[in-house]
Write a protein that holds these residues in place. Structure first.
Motif, PDB file in Angstrom:
ATOM      1  N   ALA A  35       1.043  -1.336   0.027  1.00 25.08           N
ATOM      2  CA  ALA A  35      -0.101   0.101   0.102  1.00 25.08           C
ATOM      3  C   ALA A  35       0.966   1.106  -0.092  1.00 25.08           C
ATOM      4  O   ALA A  35       1.944   1.256   0.499  1.00 25.08           O
ATOM      5  CB  ALA A  35      -0.837   0.028   1.108  1.00 25.08           C
ATOM      6  N   HIS A  36       0.235   2.286  -0.490  1.00 28.88           N
ATOM      7  CA  HIS A  36       1.004   3.482  -0.513  1.00 28.88           C
ATOM      8  C   HIS A  36       0.744   4.215   0.749  1.00 28.88           C
ATOM      9  O   HIS A  36      -0.476   4.303   1.306  1.00 28.88           O
ATOM     10  CB  HIS A  36       0.640   4.491  -1.692  1.00 28.88           C
ATOM     11  N   THR A  37       1.659   4.986   1.336  1.00 28.13           N
ATOM     12  CA  THR A  37       1.493   5.853   2.603  1.00 28.13           C
ATOM     13  C   THR A  37       1.849   6.886   2.299  1.00 28.13           C
ATOM     14  O   THR A  37       3.161   7.261   1.755  1.00 28.13           O
ATOM     15  CB  THR A  37       2.309   5.144   3.731  1.00 28.13           C
ATOM     16  N   THR A  38       0.965   7.997   2.551  1.00 24.14           N
ATOM     17  CA  THR A  38       1.264   9.266   2.056  1.00 24.14           C
ATOM     18  C   THR A  38       2.030   9.934   3.230  1.00 24.14           C
ATOM     19  O   THR A  38       2.471  11.264   2.887  1.00 24.14           O
ATOM     20  CB  THR A  38      -0.200  10.092   1.965  1.00 24.14           C
ATOM     21  N   ASN A  39       1.963   9.520   4.326  1.00 18.14           N
ATOM     22  CA  ASN A  39       2.825  10.272   5.438  1.00 18.14           C
ATOM     23  C   ASN A  39       4.431  10.022   5.203  1.00 18.14           C
ATOM     24  O   ASN A  39       4.901   8.716   5.550  1.00 18.14           O
ATOM     25  CB  ASN A  39       2.272   9.654   6.871  1.00 18.14           C
ATOM     26  N   THR A  40       5.190  10.674   5.188  1.00 19.28           N
ATOM     27  CA  THR A  40       6.689  10.557   4.808  1.00 19.28           C
ATOM     28  C   THR A  40       7.283  10.863   6.089  1.00 19.28           C
ATOM     29  O   THR A  40       8.509  10.828   6.072  1.00 19.28           O
ATOM     30  CB  THR A  40       7.200  11.445   3.388  1.00 19.28           C
ATOM     31  N   GLY A  41       6.827  11.131   6.981  1.00 14.73           N
ATOM     32  CA  GLY A  41       7.558  11.456   8.406  1.00 14.73           C
ATOM     33  C   GLY A  41       8.026  10.303   9.047  1.00 14.73           C
ATOM     34  O   GLY A  41       7.869   8.991   8.598  1.00 14.73           O
ATOM     35  N   SER A  42       8.578  10.315  10.336  1.00 14.29           N
ATOM     36  CA  SER A  42       8.994   9.144  11.059  1.00 14.29           C
ATOM     37  C   SER A  42       7.714   8.263  11.249  1.00 14.29           C
ATOM     38  O   SER A  42       8.039   7.103  11.442  1.00 14.29           O
ATOM     39  CB  SER A  42       9.737   9.830  12.264  1.00 14.29           C
ATOM     40  N   MET A  43       6.579   8.816  11.645  1.00 15.88           N
ATOM     41  CA  MET A  43       5.632   7.938  11.992  1.00 15.88           C
ATOM     42  C   MET A  43       5.851   6.962  13.448  1.00 15.88           C
ATOM     43  O   MET A  43       5.224   6.100  13.740  1.00 15.88           O
ATOM     44  CB  MET A  43       5.088   6.836  10.963  1.00 15.88           C
ATOM     45  N   LYS A  44       6.803   7.766  14.152  1.00 16.39           N
ATOM     46  CA  LYS A  44       6.852   7.147  15.310  1.00 16.39           C
ATOM     47  C   LYS A  44       5.725   7.141  16.535  1.00 16.39           C
ATOM     48  O   LYS A  44       4.807   7.888  16.180  1.00 16.39           O
ATOM     49  CB  LYS A  44       7.907   8.244  16.330  1.00 16.39           C
ATOM     50  N   THR A  45       5.369   5.867  16.946  1.00 17.38           N
ATOM     51  CA  THR A  45       4.504   5.674  17.997  1.00 17.38           C
ATOM     52  C   THR A  45       3.087   5.400  17.048  1.00 17.38           C
ATOM     53  O   THR A  45       2.215   5.431  17.894  1.00 17.38           O
ATOM     54  CB  THR A  45       4.348   6.669  19.084  1.00 17.38           C
ATOM     55  N   CYS A  46       3.189   5.393  15.784  1.00 18.31           N
ATOM     56  CA  CYS A  46       1.995   5.044  15.176  1.00 18.31           C
ATOM     57  C   CYS A  46       1.704   3.786  14.668  1.00 18.31           C
ATOM     58  O   CYS A  46       0.329   3.409  14.455  1.00 18.31           O
ATOM     59  CB  CYS A  46       1.821   5.995  13.709  1.00 18.31           C
ATOM     60  N   TRP A  47       2.585   3.087  14.715  1.00 12.59           N
ATOM     61  CA  TRP A  47       2.356   1.391  14.215  1.00 12.59           C
ATOM     62  C   TRP A  47       3.168   0.416  14.826  1.00 12.59           C
ATOM     63  O   TRP A  47       4.384   0.647  15.216  1.00 12.59           O
ATOM     64  CB  TRP A  47       2.479   1.469  12.690  1.00 12.59           C
ATOM     65  N   GLU A  48       3.003  -0.779  14.874  1.00 10.73           N
ATOM     66  CA  GLU A  48       3.892  -1.812  15.006  1.00 10.73           C
ATOM     67  C   GLU A  48       3.147  -2.926  14.090  1.00 10.73           C
ATOM     68  O   GLU A  48       2.243  -3.136  13.803  1.00 10.73           O
ATOM     69  CB  GLU A  48       3.647  -2.470  16.620  1.00 10.73           C
ATOM     70  N   PRO A  49       4.283  -3.787  13.742  1.00 13.04           N
ATOM     71  CA  PRO A  49       3.715  -5.113  12.967  1.00 13.04           C
ATOM     72  C   PRO A  49       2.631  -5.727  13.721  1.00 13.04           C
ATOM     73  O   PRO A  49       2.648  -5.984  14.771  1.00 13.04           O
ATOM     74  CB  PRO A  49       4.924  -5.862  12.704  1.00 13.04           C
TER      75      PRO A  49
END
Length: 246
Positions: A35-49
């Motif tokens: 999938a494409h992600t538009t968020n090019t930042g670090s995305m810290k604390t936003c996801w885990e596998p």
């Protein structure tokens, strides 16, 4: 009040996010898509596998990546990761005159060129007295305890935006910085002072100069439809307090 809603979304489970723009997801049927992600930042604390994610299928059959990653379910609730949505939701709230902290707006436009440093303002409107209202919108997701913080990486561009908002105030206009808190598991906002001291200091100066600081609480409304697909909506129930951590 749901301001914008997307339907027909696909659910899956995150495998990995990589190269800033890409995320591998295992769908409910066991197949794996990128999938494409538009968020090019670090995305810290936003996801885990292993987190559940919602993907929007592409409407263009020629597009290489057939899905866009919109949101992820964390232990405390949903987090929005599609960075185009904050501007759309804030503009829609302004058009409906339900934007927390700024009411009575009209003549709402988006992506308008302005300022000496050649920026584009996310939302430009007029108030009841005909004054211009400049609104910069920042997708805000970095979590630390009960706080949500901005930015999640050093942002010279963001600091420039704060300078330009102050210039608009000096010219007699209204200006606001809207931190779009794109997650539901926090209850207060502050600048990420350890990550970007220059931005944090400029935010303090902007507030003192008369720029309105609006940490917008965002409610992400999810539901699974009878078809098995999902719907995702955005609400703006109010403001979070700006509460310095120190």
């Amino acid at each position: 009040m749901i301001l914008i809603e997307k339907k027909g979304l696909v659910s899956g489970f995150l495998i990995q996010r990589y190269k800033r723009f890409l995320a591998d997801v295992r769908l409910e049927d066991g197949s794996v898509v990128t999938a494409h992600t538009t968020n090019t930042g670090s995305m810290k604390t936003c996801w885990e596998p292993g987190d559940r994610v919602l993907l929007e299928p592409a409407t263009n059959p020629e597009r290489k990546l057939k899905f866009t990653w919109l949101a992820v379910e964390r232990p405390g609730g949903w987090v929005g990761v599609e960075t185009g949505m904050p501007n759309r939701v804030v503009a829609e709230a302004a058009r409906r005159d339900v934007l927390p902290g700024l009411t009575g707006l009209r003549e709402v436009r988006t992506e308008v060129k302005y300022g000496a440093e050649r920026s584009r303002i996310d939302v430009l409107a007029q108030d009841a007295e005909g004054r211009q209202v400049f609104i910069e919108v920042k997708n805000t997701t970095l979590k630390e305890g009960n706080w949500v913080l901005f930015p999640d990486a050093v942002t010279e561009r963001g600091t420039k935006h704060l300078r330009e908002l102050q210039a608009m105030v000096r010219e007699g206009h209204w200006a606001a910085i809207a931190f779009f808190v794109h997650r539901t598991d926090v209850d207060r906002f502050d600048a990420a002072r350890d990550i970007d001291p220059a931005y944090s200091a400029e935010l303090d100066r902007a507030a003192q100069a008369g720029v309105a600081v609006l940490p917008l609480a965002v409610h992400l409304v999810t539901r699974q439809e009878t078809s098995g697909l999902w719907a995702l909506g955005w609400e703006l129930p109010g403001l979070l307090p700006w509460a310095p951590r120190r």
